[in-house]
Enzyme design. Structure first.
Site, PDB file in Angstrom:
ATOM      1  N   LYS A 120       0.831  -1.208   0.000  1.00 37.83           N
ATOM      2  CA  LYS A 120       0.000   0.000   0.000  1.00 37.83           C
ATOM      3  C   LYS A 120       0.871   1.267   0.000  1.00 37.83           C
ATOM      4  O   LYS A 120       0.641   2.187  -0.780  1.00 37.83           O
ATOM      5  CB  LYS A 120      -0.931   0.002   1.222  1.00 37.83           C
ATOM      6  CG  LYS A 120      -1.869   1.197   1.256  1.00 37.83           C
ATOM      7  CD  LYS A 120      -3.068   0.928   2.135  1.00 37.83           C
ATOM      8  CE  LYS A 120      -2.744   0.996   3.599  1.00 37.83           C
ATOM      9  NZ  LYS A 120      -2.848   2.328   4.194  1.00 37.83           N
ATOM     10  N   ASP A 138      -6.890   1.286   0.761  1.00 38.86           N
ATOM     11  CA  ASP A 138      -6.976   1.369   2.219  1.00 38.86           C
ATOM     12  C   ASP A 138      -8.403   0.992   2.642  1.00 38.86           C
ATOM     13  O   ASP A 138      -9.227   0.598   1.816  1.00 38.86           O
ATOM     14  CB  ASP A 138      -6.585   2.770   2.712  1.00 38.86           C
ATOM     15  CG  ASP A 138      -7.631   3.812   2.359  1.00 38.86           C
ATOM     16  OD1 ASP A 138      -8.548   3.515   1.556  1.00 38.86           O
ATOM     17  OD2 ASP A 138      -7.558   4.930   2.887  1.00 38.86           O
TER      18      ASP A 138
END
Ligand code: SF4
Length: 211
Positions: A120, A138
């Protein structure tokens, strides 16, 4: 959800916010990398408060190393998991200087090899600092993608892969910002604000409130 509806959704996001970006404050790829490293399980507001004092004294890997672990922790101690995050920052700065001449590398493999940098974080840096098409999924994006059915998936990787496949190319660079902002301020986890949602008529969430 079909192609035309996805197209319409992102056209509306773009019309409402033509130049979206992260809410983390940064002035360089290095500062963005540090801000994202600090942001896991912390709010952007909290990270910005800390980096507003940290970056003026340590805007480069060398300056961060000069500050030392104790020095970095003085600035980060208001952020959750600050001890581990600060250790990762110091280790990352050492690698940036040893291997990359103090620059932030621009490939996923090199970024993910840095301490504390997962998929991420790498995606945020690739997308926001280097303008590459990458989708950092997310909790907000995961929720919005599943509720609306833009890109439903059981886990973040499935959602990421579907978004990369299904989001029309012209929106791919900015899609991650629009989806995060939509999840943060409108399609909230508790009590989504469906009545004022600009994509209400296109959303396929069965429990959505219809104005
Ligand atoms: S209509 Fe409601 S559930 Fe659907 S995207 Fe908008 S806020 Fe989220």
């Amino acid at each position: 959800m079909n192609k035309l509806i996805r197209q319409e959704i992102f056209e509306r996001f773009r019309a409402a916010n033509p130049h979206p970006t992260t809410e983390l404050n940064f002035n360089s790829p290095f500062e963005l990398l540090i801000a994202v490293l600090l942001s896991a399980q912390a709010t952007d507001v909290g990270v910005n408060k800390a980096t507003a004092k940290l970056f003026p004294v340590a805007a480069t890997p060398q300056a961060m190393l000069d500050l030392g672990l104790e020095g970095v922790m003085e600035y980060t101690k208001t952020i959750g998991l600050y001890k581990t995050k600060s250790k990762h920052i110091i280790e990352t700065c050492r690698i940036l200087l040893d291997k990359y001449n103090g620059e932030v590398p621009q490939t996923r493999e090199e970024l993910e090899a840095l301490p504390g940098v997962g998929r991420k974080t790498a995606n945020v840096v690739l997308n926001t600092a280097f303008g590459q098409m990458a989708m950092a999924v997310d909790t907000h994006i995961f929720r919005v993608a599943n509720r609306t059915k833009i890109a439903p998936g059981k886990n973040v990787r499935e959602v990421e892969d579907k978004l990369m496949k299904f989001v029309p190319k012209e929106f791919l660079l900015d899609a991650h910002h629009w989806l995060i902002l939509h999840g943060r301020y409108t399609c909230k986890a508790q009590k989504p604000l469906c009545e004022r949602c600009i994509i209400n008529d296109l959303c396929e969430y069965p429990a959505k409130a219809v104005p």
